[in-house]
Scaffold this motif. Structure first.
Motif, mmCIF file in Angstrom:
data_model
loop_
_atom_site.group_PDB
_atom_site.id
_atom_site.type_symbol
_atom_site.label_atom_id
_atom_site.label_comp_id
_atom_site.label_asym_id
_atom_site.label_seq_id
_atom_site.Cartn_x
_atom_site.Cartn_y
_atom_site.Cartn_z
ATOM 1 N N ILE A 29 0.835 -1.201 0.000
ATOM 2 C CA ILE A 29 0.000 0.000 0.000
ATOM 3 C C ILE A 29 0.870 1.252 0.000
ATOM 4 O O ILE A 29 0.505 2.278 -0.593
ATOM 5 C CB ILE A 29 -0.993 -0.009 1.184
ATOM 6 C CG1 ILE A 29 -2.219 0.856 0.851
ATOM 7 C CG2 ILE A 29 -0.348 0.429 2.484
ATOM 8 C CD1 ILE A 29 -3.405 0.639 1.768
ATOM 9 N N TYR A 30 2.059 1.163 0.629
ATOM 10 C CA TYR A 30 2.961 2.311 0.535
ATOM 11 C C TYR A 30 3.419 2.545 -0.898
ATOM 12 O O TYR A 30 3.657 3.685 -1.315
ATOM 13 C CB TYR A 30 4.199 2.156 1.429
ATOM 14 C CG TYR A 30 5.156 3.284 1.129
ATOM 15 C CD1 TYR A 30 4.893 4.569 1.605
ATOM 16 C CD2 TYR A 30 6.239 3.095 0.271
ATOM 17 C CE1 TYR A 30 5.705 5.634 1.245
ATOM 18 C CE2 TYR A 30 7.056 4.160 -0.090
ATOM 19 C CZ TYR A 30 6.775 5.427 0.395
ATOM 20 O OH TYR A 30 7.564 6.491 0.012
ATOM 21 N N THR B 212 1.810 2.628 -3.535
ATOM 22 C CA THR B 212 0.906 3.604 -4.144
ATOM 23 C C THR B 212 1.226 5.001 -3.645
ATOM 24 O O THR B 212 1.233 5.972 -4.414
ATOM 25 C CB THR B 212 -0.552 3.241 -3.826
ATOM 26 O OG1 THR B 212 -0.830 1.933 -4.338
ATOM 27 C CG2 THR B 212 -1.509 4.245 -4.433
ATOM 28 N N GLN B 213 1.509 5.129 -2.354
ATOM 29 C CA GLN B 213 1.833 6.428 -1.782
ATOM 30 C C GLN B 213 3.155 6.957 -2.336
ATOM 31 O O GLN B 213 3.308 8.166 -2.556
ATOM 32 C CB GLN B 213 1.904 6.313 -0.254
ATOM 33 C CG GLN B 213 1.987 7.651 0.469
ATOM 34 C CD GLN B 213 1.972 7.487 1.983
ATOM 35 O OE1 GLN B 213 1.897 6.371 2.501
ATOM 36 N NE2 GLN B 213 2.031 8.591 2.694
ATOM 37 N N ILE C 184 -5.041 0.987 -3.345
ATOM 38 C CA ILE C 184 -5.354 1.174 -1.924
ATOM 39 C C ILE C 184 -6.425 0.183 -1.496
ATOM 40 O O ILE C 184 -6.300 -0.474 -0.452
ATOM 41 C CB ILE C 184 -5.795 2.632 -1.640
ATOM 42 C CG1 ILE C 184 -4.582 3.564 -1.670
ATOM 43 C CG2 ILE C 184 -6.480 2.725 -0.275
ATOM 44 C CD1 ILE C 184 -4.907 5.016 -1.399
ATOM 45 N N LEU D 209 -6.260 -2.517 1.439
ATOM 46 C CA LEU D 209 -7.199 -2.363 2.551
ATOM 47 C C LEU D 209 -7.902 -3.684 2.824
ATOM 48 O O LEU D 209 -8.230 -4.013 3.976
ATOM 49 C CB LEU D 209 -8.228 -1.284 2.240
ATOM 50 C CG LEU D 209 -7.766 0.167 2.292
ATOM 51 C CD1 LEU D 209 -8.903 1.099 1.868
ATOM 52 C CD2 LEU D 209 -7.280 0.543 3.682
ATOM 53 N N LYS E 181 -5.676 0.640 8.175
ATOM 54 C CA LYS E 181 -6.908 0.723 7.390
ATOM 55 C C LYS E 181 -7.504 2.123 7.493
ATOM 56 O O LYS E 181 -7.911 2.716 6.480
ATOM 57 C CB LYS E 181 -7.904 -0.323 7.884
ATOM 58 C CG LYS E 181 -9.228 -0.368 7.118
ATOM 59 C CD LYS E 181 -10.115 -1.462 7.706
ATOM 60 C CE LYS E 181 -11.502 -1.465 7.089
ATOM 61 N NZ LYS E 181 -12.374 -2.485 7.733
ATOM 62 N N TYR F 158 -5.268 4.861 5.481
ATOM 63 C CA TYR F 158 -5.414 4.911 4.024
ATOM 64 C C TYR F 158 -6.851 5.097 3.572
ATOM 65 O O TYR F 158 -7.093 5.632 2.485
ATOM 66 C CB TYR F 158 -4.783 3.672 3.390
ATOM 67 C CG TYR F 158 -3.268 3.763 3.357
ATOM 68 C CD1 TYR F 158 -2.630 4.585 2.446
ATOM 69 C CD2 TYR F 158 -2.482 3.055 4.263
ATOM 70 C CE1 TYR F 158 -1.245 4.688 2.409
ATOM 71 C CE2 TYR F 158 -1.098 3.154 4.245
ATOM 72 C CZ TYR F 158 -0.488 3.978 3.315
ATOM 73 O OH TYR F 158 0.887 4.094 3.292
ATOM 74 N N TYR G 247 -7.556 8.672 2.825
ATOM 75 C CA TYR G 247 -7.180 9.166 1.504
ATOM 76 C C TYR G 247 -8.245 8.851 0.461
ATOM 77 O O TYR G 247 -8.480 9.640 -0.464
ATOM 78 C CB TYR G 247 -5.825 8.608 1.086
ATOM 79 C CG TYR G 247 -4.662 9.332 1.722
ATOM 80 C CD1 TYR G 247 -4.548 10.717 1.621
ATOM 81 C CD2 TYR G 247 -3.694 8.642 2.437
ATOM 82 C CE1 TYR G 247 -3.497 11.393 2.212
ATOM 83 C CE2 TYR G 247 -2.636 9.315 3.025
ATOM 84 C CZ TYR G 247 -2.542 10.695 2.912
ATOM 85 O OH TYR G 247 -1.498 11.360 3.511
ATOM 86 N N ILE H 3 5.540 7.170 5.464
ATOM 87 C CA ILE H 3 4.084 7.174 5.550
ATOM 88 C C ILE H 3 3.600 8.508 6.085
ATOM 89 O O ILE H 3 2.666 9.112 5.559
ATOM 90 C CB ILE H 3 3.613 6.014 6.456
ATOM 91 C CG1 ILE H 3 4.018 4.662 5.834
ATOM 92 C CG2 ILE H 3 2.098 6.073 6.676
ATOM 93 C CD1 ILE H 3 3.822 3.482 6.770
ATOM 94 N N THR I 142 5.545 13.494 1.073
ATOM 95 C CA THR I 142 4.126 13.137 1.158
ATOM 96 C C THR I 142 3.283 14.272 0.562
ATOM 97 O O THR I 142 2.435 14.847 1.238
ATOM 98 C CB THR I 142 3.717 12.883 2.618
ATOM 99 O OG1 THR I 142 4.078 14.036 3.410
ATOM 100 C CG2 THR I 142 4.405 11.650 3.187
#
Length: 557
Positions: free
Chosen positions: A51-52, A54-55, A101, A105, A132, A135, A138, A409, A491
């Motif tokens: 998931i990070y 994507t960030q 995401i 999730l 959970k 994210y 967002y 993050i 970020t």
């Protein structure tokens, strides 16, 4: 033998995904693994790192372009960022943010609901609830209404309804409260989660690691509540109740404001290395260098924007009389060369060594693009810094440092600025110095970039909208301006969302923009119109750029 249906990342209401980082996957073929062998300890690190990704990639690009941090090297490439500069957003633009995401999730949801009668999984469940909520915020902040209560059911519900974004905020805040309660219960049978914890797993003890997760949960709660700073009615009542819980937490025996919120950078690191591209830090591999040390195409494309370069160089580039730029006059930000390279160039007979950017949307030879196309010196533009632009004061080559640093993050500066804003808005609740937290945020930002502040803080002290002076509104502008500068290449989507909430700082449009402002939200992705057509709201392009019922609820007034 019963086979588990989940993928790592888990399949989400009809979507499938193939990991581009197979070395991080828990299993080569998750569909063939018996259900009883998929433990939270195995699922957690893959979910956090994926998931990070994507960030660190799609959200990195979105935020840096929407905040006018990046532009395009137009002498080497065509107008690569045409969607972002023209603002012609459609359902294909940044669809990976939603899709990826949600896929991850689903893994956090799997961990959250894992059978736990013996309380052995308590730590994993608490961590999953926090991630959970982090994210999911967002998703709401970038899209508004979204699947939640009927999501994460796999084949059990391929067409989940869209929940009201207010309800998702309530549920997520309740999830953060539940995570804190689990951590506080401290069941003795709970497994030590540090070997699977790629965020705080290096703590000296399991209790120390979980204390950090507790602090992070409170910080995420504060961010939720500050997003709701302008809401009215029942949501304002709910916000105030949740604020009171944070205040009571800080006043509890053994607690204080200093122990309530996270006081370090929140970063993940599953074991990044230079061994191959798949094992590298995703931001570095996508935007700076490959494992072989060659430059990816994105490195050649990305330059600093004229707007950010002028801001960081103290208005020496444009010499603008606009009030926004004049507040930076003669204040050359020491963070500038930790974010982008200085270049040496000659212009009108004078030689300069400083940041040089491109005006967003400008093409070769146009105003705002590097002039004199026949002069290589004039065409030089600043690109991502050869120094360590993602945070470490240690000198040396970028790749080992960046891989060792992990994926950020949440920066420590963000935590500071959230606390500064809370104390400014609600001084009777947050009874500490807002100015002290503001100054600490700047200091922590300089530390993150490996820069030395020198006289910067004293130099900006009297500059309204930049230092801590003037009215409360001007101090909010200063917080948001400093938050923006602290998120560059770190970020930046956070700064974009805060810009939509507060209107600060000033961000010019690209010269090719077809709209009067940046979008308040993104369009639902193509995957939703294919997989969940009966439920996905049909949002018009015009609704992306005005405050309306489709805008995230906290931004409709």
């Amino acid at each position: 033998m019963k086979k588990i249906k989940f993928l790592i990342p888990l399949v989400m209401f009809g979507l499938t995904a193939t990991s581009c980082n197979n070395y991080l996957d828990v299993n080569e073929n998750p569909n063939s693994v018996p259900a009883e062998n998929i433990l939270p300890s195995l699922a957690l690190p893959g979910a956090i790192s994926e998931i990070y990704r994507t960030q660190g990639t799609d959200m990195m690009r979105l935020g840096n372009l929407m905040m006018n941090n990046w532009a395009c090297n137009v002498y080497s490439y065509g107008e690569t960022f045409s969607t972002e500069n023209t603002l012609n957003f459609n359902s294909s633009a940044y669809s990976g943010i939603w899709d990826n995401i949600y896929l991850n999730l689903n893994t956090f949801n799997f961990i959250e609901n894992y059978p736990n009668a013996d309380h052995k999984q308590d730590n994993y469940i608490a961590i999953a609830k926090i991630m959970k909520a982090f994210y999911m915020q967002y998703i709401v902040d970038l899209y508004g209404d979204a699947p939640y209560s009927e999501a994460f059911k796999g084949q059990g519900n391929l067409h989940p309804k869209y929940d009201n974004d207010e309800d998702i905020y309530r549920a997520s805040l309740n999830n953060l409260n539940a995570a804190i309660a689990i951590i506080d219960a401290a069941e003795l049978l709970a497994e030590d989660s540090r070997t699977s914890d790629i965020v705080f797993g290096s703590a000296a003890s399991n209790s120390a690691a979980m204390l950090k997760w507790r602090q992070f949960a409170n910080t995420v709660k504060l961010r939720y509540l500050l997003r709701m700073s302008n809401v009215t009615g029942s949501m304002a009542t709910f916000r105030d109740q949740e604020l009171a819980k944070i205040v009571a937490d800080a006043a509890a025996p053994g607690h204080s404001w200093g122990t309530t919120f996270i006081n370090e950078i929140v970063k993940e690191n599953p074991g990044y290395s230079q061994s191959n591209n798949d094992s590298m830090h995703p931001f570095v591999q996508n935007y700076f260098a490959t494992a072989a040390g060659t430059r990816p195409s994105n490195y050649g494309i990305v330059t600093v924007s004229e707007h950010l370069a002028n801001t960081l160089e103290g208005n020496l580039i444009l010499n603008s009389t606009d009030s926004y730029y004049t507040k930076f006059n003669n204040i050359r930000d020491p963070r500038r060369t930790r974010q982008f390279n200085n270049v040496t160039y000659t212009l009108n007979g004078s030689t300069f060594s400083r940041l040089k950017g491109v005006r967003q949307g400008a093409t070769a030879g146009q105003p705002g693009a590097p002039q004199d196309p026949n002069s290589p010196s004039s065409r030089n533009v600043s690109q991502l810094a050869n120094g360590n632009f993602i945070g470490n004061a240690t000198t040396g080559s970028l790749i080992p440092l960046a891989n060792g640093r992990g994926g950020v993050i949440m920066t420590l500066a963000e935590s500071d600025f959230l606390q500064a804003e809370a104390a400014l808005r609600w001084p009777t609740l947050f009874n500490y110095s807002a100015q002290t937290k503001f100054t600490q945020g700047i200091t922590d930002s300089f530390t993150y970039y490996g820069a030395t502040a020198g006289t910067y803080i004293s130099d900006i002290a009297s500059r309204t909208g930049l230092g801590w002076t003037g009215t409360d509104a001007q101090k909010i502008e200063a917080i948001m301006t400093q938050k923006w500068l602290s998120t560059v290449n770190a970020t930046p989507t956070e700064a974009f969302i805060e810009y939509n909430r507060t209107g600060y700082p000033f961000i010019p449009l690209a010269v090719t923009a077809s709209q009067a402002r940046k979008p308040y939200r993104l369009m639902y992705p193509t995957s939703e119109f294919s997989a969940n057509p009966s439920n996905v709201p049909n949002i018009s392009t015009a609704q992306l750029f005005t405050k309306n019922s489709a805008t995230p609820f906290w931004n409709q007034n």
